[in-house]
Write an enzyme that holds these catalytic residues in place. Structure first.
Site, mmCIF file in Angstrom:
data_model
loop_
_atom_site.group_PDB
_atom_site.id
_atom_site.type_symbol
_atom_site.label_atom_id
_atom_site.label_comp_id
_atom_site.label_asym_id
_atom_site.label_seq_id
_atom_site.Cartn_x
_atom_site.Cartn_y
_atom_site.Cartn_z
ATOM 1 N N LYS A 113 0.829 -1.202 0.000
ATOM 2 C CA LYS A 113 0.000 0.000 0.000
ATOM 3 C C LYS A 113 0.865 1.254 0.000
ATOM 4 O O LYS A 113 0.558 2.228 -0.686
ATOM 5 C CB LYS A 113 -0.824 0.039 1.290
ATOM 6 C CG LYS A 113 -2.146 -0.631 1.245
ATOM 7 C CD LYS A 113 -2.872 -0.156 2.501
ATOM 8 C CE LYS A 113 -4.015 -1.018 2.879
ATOM 9 N NZ LYS A 113 -4.679 -0.518 4.092
ATOM 10 N N PHE A 140 0.408 -6.682 -4.749
ATOM 11 C CA PHE A 140 0.532 -7.295 -3.420
ATOM 12 C C PHE A 140 -0.811 -7.917 -3.045
ATOM 13 O O PHE A 140 -1.782 -7.854 -3.814
ATOM 14 C CB PHE A 140 0.960 -6.243 -2.380
ATOM 15 C CG PHE A 140 -0.082 -5.186 -2.121
ATOM 16 C CD1 PHE A 140 -0.239 -4.104 -2.977
ATOM 17 C CD2 PHE A 140 -0.949 -5.274 -1.023
ATOM 18 C CE1 PHE A 140 -1.222 -3.138 -2.758
ATOM 19 C CE2 PHE A 140 -1.930 -4.308 -0.797
ATOM 20 C CZ PHE A 140 -2.060 -3.242 -1.665
ATOM 21 N N TYR A 197 -4.088 -9.636 -2.593
ATOM 22 C CA TYR A 197 -4.918 -10.508 -3.434
ATOM 23 C C TYR A 197 -4.789 -10.210 -4.935
ATOM 24 O O TYR A 197 -5.572 -10.733 -5.734
ATOM 25 C CB TYR A 197 -6.390 -10.348 -3.012
ATOM 26 C CG TYR A 197 -6.661 -10.750 -1.583
ATOM 27 C CD1 TYR A 197 -6.875 -12.087 -1.242
ATOM 28 C CD2 TYR A 197 -6.704 -9.798 -0.562
ATOM 29 C CE1 TYR A 197 -7.133 -12.456 0.080
ATOM 30 C CE2 TYR A 197 -6.954 -10.157 0.751
ATOM 31 C CZ TYR A 197 -7.168 -11.490 1.067
ATOM 32 O OH TYR A 197 -7.418 -11.857 2.362
ATOM 33 N N ASP A 209 -8.373 2.007 4.338
ATOM 34 C CA ASP A 209 -8.773 0.665 4.747
ATOM 35 C C ASP A 209 -9.395 0.038 3.524
ATOM 36 O O ASP A 209 -10.227 0.665 2.849
ATOM 37 C CB ASP A 209 -9.752 0.681 5.919
ATOM 38 C CG ASP A 209 -9.836 -0.709 6.543
ATOM 39 O OD1 ASP A 209 -8.797 -1.192 7.056
ATOM 40 O OD2 ASP A 209 -10.911 -1.332 6.487
HETATM 41 P P1 ITT Z 1 -2.663 -0.986 7.157
HETATM 42 O O1 ITT Z 1 -3.924 -1.195 7.956
HETATM 43 O O2 ITT Z 1 -1.472 -0.753 8.017
HETATM 44 O O3 ITT Z 1 -2.830 0.039 6.100
HETATM 45 P P2 ITT Z 1 -3.312 -3.616 6.223
HETATM 46 O O4 ITT Z 1 -2.669 -4.573 5.278
HETATM 47 O O5 ITT Z 1 -3.683 -4.148 7.589
HETATM 48 O O6 ITT Z 1 -2.360 -2.367 6.371
HETATM 49 P P3 ITT Z 1 -6.079 -3.270 5.652
HETATM 50 O O7 ITT Z 1 -6.486 -3.474 7.049
HETATM 51 O O8 ITT Z 1 -6.751 -2.187 4.884
HETATM 52 O O9 ITT Z 1 -4.537 -2.983 5.506
HETATM 53 O O10 ITT Z 1 -6.239 -4.639 4.899
HETATM 54 C C1 ITT Z 1 -6.444 -4.693 3.556
HETATM 55 C C2 ITT Z 1 -6.008 -6.040 3.033
HETATM 56 O O11 ITT Z 1 -6.720 -6.219 1.801
HETATM 57 C C3 ITT Z 1 -4.534 -6.033 2.685
HETATM 58 O O12 ITT Z 1 -3.751 -6.593 3.690
HETATM 59 C C4 ITT Z 1 -4.502 -6.839 1.405
HETATM 60 O O13 ITT Z 1 -4.378 -8.194 1.705
HETATM 61 C C5 ITT Z 1 -5.851 -6.599 0.793
HETATM 62 N N1 ITT Z 1 -5.776 -5.527 -0.206
HETATM 63 C C6 ITT Z 1 -6.102 -4.218 -0.065
HETATM 64 N N2 ITT Z 1 -5.843 -3.526 -1.177
HETATM 65 C C7 ITT Z 1 -5.334 -4.408 -2.030
HETATM 66 C C8 ITT Z 1 -4.841 -4.279 -3.336
HETATM 67 O O14 ITT Z 1 -4.790 -3.147 -3.969
HETATM 68 N N3 ITT Z 1 -4.389 -5.394 -3.937
HETATM 69 C C9 ITT Z 1 -4.421 -6.572 -3.297
HETATM 70 N N4 ITT Z 1 -4.837 -6.760 -2.060
HETATM 71 C C10 ITT Z 1 -5.291 -5.682 -1.421
#
Ligand code: ITT
Length: 339
Positions: free
Chosen positions: A12, A144, A146, A65
């Site tokens: 991200k 990254f 999914y 998020d």
């Molecule tokens: P932060 O909260 O620290 O930002 P996190 O990975 O915990 O990091 P989230 O709670 O928003 O973030 O979880 C989103 C999850 O969804 C993330 O870990 C990925 O597995 C998936 N995800 C989100 N955006 C994505 C993208 O653009 N491509 C692929 N997977 C994604």
């Protein structure tokens, strides 16, 4: 203005930097703690993360998020995308749960809720989605999370370049909406200074009719002209390009007798200033367009009961004088601007 990026997800982070940089935002990273995501919606969790980072660093903080919602799994993993299944087995778990499920039932979408919290407690939020389906197998090394199992038109996000992903992804859409809202927010905060013409859209009399006022500059009757003709390199985040300041200088340089020094100009609607002025042959002329916005002012003519009326656009400067309620108007100066 410096913004801190509130994420612990490296994938991200790269996307945030890529998407924030063209907005002219100086985005920095800092050691910040990871708050518990207590919300039940993407929006709530984005706020939780941004608010915590803003409180900790004292800087405006941007968080996202996001997650993947799979139709066949009733929208799961959704807000729990980062906590779904065993770490390292998330994609595989989804593929397994959808084993044997036909293509028409493999619909899915990504969601990104972006939130920026400012130290004064204000927040700017936006959301983006993108729709596709779950592939039958993981493909592609890019991106990254999914990405390698989410596909659109037979291509997974893991097979896209960074630019291709930004153009169609949930985060790309969310940041595009976020940029508009942030610009509008900063415009209000700074008294309109980021508009290219130097005026506050909220004070502009063309607001009701001008399609561009709401979106800070875009399509704004004055701003467009200012962008083209003044400094030529205006960008909303670069602040005012100086059309107003430039016109003040030009009015003062005219040396009109008994005209006080011009120190400010306001946005005036054409219909308000568009008087009929008599020409030498007895005809009258109107010089402005009723529906446009101009910059101008009214100043008292020193030692007289009359006033000077100033009006200008990107092309012309005018000083007229008139009596009470615009009586007996006369053109004192009407000239094409030199640029
Ligand atoms: P932060 O909260 O620290 O930002 P996190 O990975 O915990 O990091 P989230 O709670 O928003 O973030 O979880 C989103 C999850 O969804 C993330 O870990 C990925 O597995 C998936 N995800 C989100 N955006 C994505 C993208 O653009 N491509 C692929 N997977 C994604």
């Amino acid at each position: 203005m410096k913004f801190v990026i509130a994420t612990h997800n490296k994938g991200k982070l790269v996307e945030f930097q890529r998407l924030l940089e063209p907005m002219g935002i100086e985005a920095v990273t800092m050691e910040i703690s990871e708050p518990e995501e207590t919300g039940t919606t993407f929006r709530e969790n984005a706020y939780v993360k941004a608010e915590a980072a803003c409180r900790e660093t004292g800087l405006p903080a941007v968080a996202d998020d996001s997650g993947l919602c799979v139709d066949y799994l009733d929208g799961a993993p959704g807000v729990y995308s980062a906590r779904f299944a065993q770490p390292g087995k998330r994609r595989l778990t989804i593929l397994e749960k959808l084993q044997g499920v036909p293509v028409e039932q493999r619909g899915a979408h990504f969601v990104s809720a972006v939130c920026c919290v400012f130290p004064n407690g204000d927040r700017v939020e936006a959301e983006g989605k993108c729709f596709g389906s779950i592939a039958f197998e993981s493909r592609g090394e890019n991106g990254f999370g999914y990405d390698s199992i989410f596909e659109q038109e037979g291509v997974t996000f893991g097979e896209l370049t960074a630019e291709e992903k930004d153009a169609r992804s949930h985060r790309g859409h969310a940041f595009a909406a976020f940029e508009q809202k942030l610009r509008a927010y900063l415009g209000q905060e700074q008294g309109g200074e980021p508009t290219p013409c130097g005026l506050d859209c909220a004070q502009c009399p063309g607001r009701e009719t001008c399609p561009g006022c709401e979106t800070l500059g875009k399509g704004c009757m004055l701003a467009q002209c200012a962008q083209k003709s003044a400094c030529g390199q205006c960008r909303p985040f670069a602040g005012a390009c100086g059309l107003k300041a430039q016109l003040i200088q030009e009015f003062n340089a005219l040396g009109v007798p008994d005209m006080p020094k011009v120190t400010d100009l306001n946005a005036l609607l054409g219909s308000y200033i568009n008087q009929e002025y008599p020409l030498p042959g007895g005809r009258t002329v109107k010089l402005w367009d009723d529906s446009r916005v101009y910059l101008g002012n009214q100043l008292e003519k020193q030692g007289s009961e009359r006033c000077y009326g100033l009006a200008a656009d990107e092309n012309y400067l005018m000083v007229a004088e008139y009596g009470e309620n615009g009586a007996d108007p006369e053109i004192v100066v009407y000239k094409r601007r030199r640029r």
